[in-house]
Design a protein around this motif. Structure first.
Motif, PDB file in Angstrom:
ATOM      1  N   ASP A 330     -46.460 -37.113 -26.738  1.00 26.14           N
ATOM      2  CA  ASP A 330     -47.556 -37.921 -26.219  1.00 26.14           C
ATOM      3  C   ASP A 330     -47.068 -39.129 -25.430  1.00 26.14           C
ATOM      4  OD1 ASP A 330     -46.455 -39.146 -28.392  1.00 26.14           O
ATOM      5  OD2 ASP A 330     -48.363 -39.759 -29.297  1.00 26.14           O
ATOM      6  N   GLN A 331     -45.805 -39.135 -25.023  1.00 24.26           N
ATOM      7  CA  GLN A 331     -45.278 -40.254 -24.255  1.00 24.26           C
ATOM      8  C   GLN A 331     -45.922 -40.313 -22.878  1.00 24.26           C
ATOM      9  OE1 GLN A 331     -40.985 -39.986 -24.140  1.00 24.26           O
ATOM     10  NE2 GLN A 331     -40.806 -41.937 -25.173  1.00 24.26           N
ATOM     11  N   HIS A 332     -46.162 -41.523 -22.411  1.00 21.87           N
ATOM     12  CA  HIS A 332     -46.679 -41.742 -21.059  1.00 21.87           C
ATOM     13  C   HIS A 332     -45.600 -41.340 -20.049  1.00 21.87           C
ATOM     14  CE1 HIS A 332     -48.233 -43.894 -17.527  1.00 21.87           C
ATOM     15  NE2 HIS A 332     -49.400 -43.936 -18.165  1.00 21.87           N
ATOM     16  N   PRO A 333     -46.002 -40.778 -18.893  1.00 27.61           N
ATOM     17  CA  PRO A 333     -45.004 -40.389 -17.880  1.00 27.61           C
ATOM     18  C   PRO A 333     -44.065 -41.525 -17.485  1.00 27.61           C
ATOM     19  CG  PRO A 333     -47.134 -39.461 -17.331  1.00 27.61           C
ATOM     20  CD  PRO A 333     -47.359 -40.339 -18.514  1.00 27.61           C
ATOM     21  N   ARG A 334     -44.579 -42.749 -17.498  1.00 28.44           N
ATOM     22  CA  ARG A 334     -43.729 -43.903 -17.165  1.00 28.44           C
ATOM     23  C   ARG A 334     -42.561 -44.003 -18.141  1.00 28.44           C
ATOM     24  NH1 ARG A 334     -45.661 -49.512 -15.501  1.00 28.44           N
ATOM     25  NH2 ARG A 334     -43.873 -50.898 -15.815  1.00 28.44           N
ATOM     26  N   SER A 335     -42.851 -43.890 -19.444  1.00 22.48           N
ATOM     27  CA  SER A 335     -41.797 -43.990 -20.455  1.00 22.48           C
ATOM     28  C   SER A 335     -40.809 -42.844 -20.330  1.00 22.48           C
ATOM     29  CB  SER A 335     -42.411 -44.001 -21.860  1.00 22.48           C
ATOM     30  OG  SER A 335     -43.289 -45.089 -22.018  1.00 22.48           O
ATOM     31  N   ARG A 336     -41.325 -41.641 -20.110  1.00 20.59           N
ATOM     32  CA  ARG A 336     -40.439 -40.482 -19.995  1.00 20.59           C
ATOM     33  C   ARG A 336     -39.538 -40.608 -18.771  1.00 20.59           C
ATOM     34  NH1 ARG A 336     -41.501 -36.698 -23.673  1.00 20.59           N
ATOM     35  NH2 ARG A 336     -40.145 -35.172 -22.667  1.00 20.59           N
ATOM     36  N   PHE A 337     -40.106 -41.086 -17.669  1.00 20.13           N
ATOM     37  CA  PHE A 337     -39.310 -41.254 -16.450  1.00 20.13           C
ATOM     38  C   PHE A 337     -38.154 -42.219 -16.689  1.00 20.13           C
ATOM     39  CE2 PHE A 337     -38.401 -43.864 -12.721  1.00 20.13           C
ATOM     40  CZ  PHE A 337     -37.979 -42.902 -11.821  1.00 20.13           C
ATOM     41  N   LEU A 338     -38.448 -43.372 -17.301  1.00 23.36           N
ATOM     42  CA  LEU A 338     -37.407 -44.371 -17.517  1.00 23.36           C
ATOM     43  C   LEU A 338     -36.315 -43.850 -18.443  1.00 23.36           C
ATOM     44  CD1 LEU A 338     -39.646 -47.564 -17.856  1.00 23.36           C
ATOM     45  CD2 LEU A 338     -38.184 -46.931 -15.927  1.00 23.36           C
TER      46      LEU A 338
END
Length: 491
Positions: A330-338
């Motif tokens: 359920d991670q936000h794409p922003r967190s996954r990208f970083l």
């Protein structure tokens, strides 16, 4: 309803039991209560009876403070049906009339005979289990395990066709090759299917199978070590191979110096165990879309586990960072990208550290020579400014690290990154033109420093490409062949 092939010895439920709790003087008290074991969470229970609470006496008056806490590495219990419980890392909160007990995990097993009228010597029960129990082996099932193993339990089937004599036969021919067994350094790993056939039902015919893996380390280990060194690596490997978080559906340990009989097997309840074993079928195996099929690809699963253990022990940045996000769906794409960018940058720095150290030594020498050369040619203020701001380390760009990691794989995904809407926009915004990797590096800086926000769906488009790159590198680090990496990278 047919009995599951891999039936749970104990279903998730609340069980009446007798707790065997040591008081503060070391004497054992046998107190009634219950224990609740549930999927995906640690066990908990309640205790009633003559609870071992401490009192305080002052001025001839005795008082009690609640709650009182008590910790123990191991607490045993006997179920009302005769089964046994080992509760690990127990924490007890004593109230006025009862106690509440929790633990990191609960191990349950049935004794050789669990007839309700039979009794067991409770003192003997306590003496046979050490304070820090270790186990000889662990058997487990993980979602998509059958797809990861890469072999089926049935070689061929036969469907009846019309015959002159009217006889019609259904048949299934079991796999002729022995189950795969990998051995290295005293450790052993075996994969097999547990099977069941409805041979006594004259109205239907079925053969069903459920996959399992059994790991036998070179020496007995605690449950925590078995989970950290064996269960979690295999779960991580399965999740990387399929590109989705795979849960542990069944976990059992065997031993405490016992043989491998059913009576020595302890079913484990705790966080991350769904208690929902599955049966294999071709549709589920196909839908798993695994990049790795160990037997079919001639890949040694034990070697992968050993390599994961080694990488984890050395705190390899890609394994350590990516493992932390593997099961966070359920991670936000922003967190996954970083985190993905951090994984690739850390991996590149780790793998080029020797070259960078040599480059740094050369840079330091050149810097010193430059400063010596200009010291007498400029005023003192300018010299101090240059000395303070002239870097002591050579320049390393995120863009070059991303380029190296993406283009070093068997399939280059640069074009897919370049085609992402957000990357194209950032390239167009650059005043002097920017490469695809410079745009991705700028995106990282903008998001990490909170300078700009972007549509999550556009960030997710970049994430999908980077995650496949990271998955491929993780499998490469584990020692998988290029054919496995290509399955991850090819659209």
């Amino acid at each position: 309803m047919k009995k599951p092939v891999l039936a749970l010895e104990f279903e998730p439920d609340e069980y009446l039991c007798t707790w065997h709790v040591s008081d503060r003087e070391g004497a054992v008290r046998h107190l009634h209560g219950s224990i609740e074991v549930a999927p995906m969470r640690p066990p908990r229970g309640v205790i009633y009876g003559q609870i071992p609470v401490a009192s305080t006496t002052r001025g001839g008056e005795t008082s009690f403070r609640f709650p009182q806490r008590q910790q123990a590495t191991l607490v045993q219990a006997t179920l009302a049906n005769g089964g046994e419980v080992l509760l690990l890392d127990a924490d007890i909160a004593w109230m006025m009339s009862h106690g509440r007990i929790t633990g990191s995990a609960a191990l349950l097993r049935r004794r050789n005979s669990n007839l309700p009228w039979e009794t067991h010597d409770e003192s003997e029960l306590r003496d046979e289990v050490p304070s820090y129990p270790t186990f000889d082996r662990v058997r487990l099932q993980i979602e998509s395990l059958d797809a990861l193993l890469g072999f089926a339990p049935i070689d061929s089937t036969r469907f009846p066709t019309a015959r002159a004599d009217g006889e019609r036969t259904w048949s299934a021919v079991a796999r002729s090759d022995p189950p795969p067994r990998w051995v290295s350094g005293g450790d052993a790993l075996e994969a097999f299917y547990r099977g069941s056939a409805s041979i006594s039902d004259v109205y239907s015919f079925a053969v069903r199978h459920s996959p399992l893996v059994m790991a036998t380390p070179a020496s007995p280990l605690s449950l925590r070590c078995l989970v950290d060194d064996w269960v979690e690596p295999m779960r991580a490997i399965a999740s990387i191979a399929t590109g989705r978080s795979e849960s542990v559906t069944y976990l059992a340990v065997e031993g405490i110096g016992a043989d491998a009989e059913e009576s020595s097997r302890w079913q484990v309840f705790g966080h991350g165990i769904s208690q929902n074993p599955f049966e294999s079928n071709v549709e589920a195996v196909t839908n798993a879309r695994t990049a790795l099929a160990c037997v079919a690809d001639d890949v040694d699963l034990l070697n992968l586990v050993h390599k994961w253990q080694d990488l984890a022990a050395e705190h390899h940045p890609l394994i350590e960072t990516y493992a932390a996000m593997l099961h966070a769906n359920d991670q936000h794409p922003r967190s996954r990208f970083l985190l993905l960018v951090q994984s690739l940058e850390g991996m590149h720095g780790h793998e080029t550290s020797t070259d960078f150290e040599a480059e740094t030594a050369k840079h330091v020498q050149t810097r010193s020579e430059v400063l010596d050369a200009i010291k007498g040619e400029i005023n003192q203020g300018h010299y101090k400014f240059i000395k303070k701001n002239l870097s002591r380390r050579p320049y390393r760009s995120l863009a070059s690290a991303l380029k190296a990691t993406v283009q070093s794989l068997p399939v280059d995904r640069t074009d897919d990154l370049a085609a992402a809407v957000l990357v194209r926009r950032l390239v167009e915004e650059a005043t002097e033109g920017a490469s695809t990797f410079a745009a991705v590096a700028r995106l990282r800086n903008l998001l990490a420093h909170g300078e700009r926000g972007f549509d999550p769906s556009e960030v997710d488009e970049v994430v999908r490409v980077l995650e496949e790159v990271v998955r491929a590198h993780a499998l490469r680090l584990l020692g998988c062949p290029d054919i496995v990496l290509k399955r991850v990278l090819e659209p």
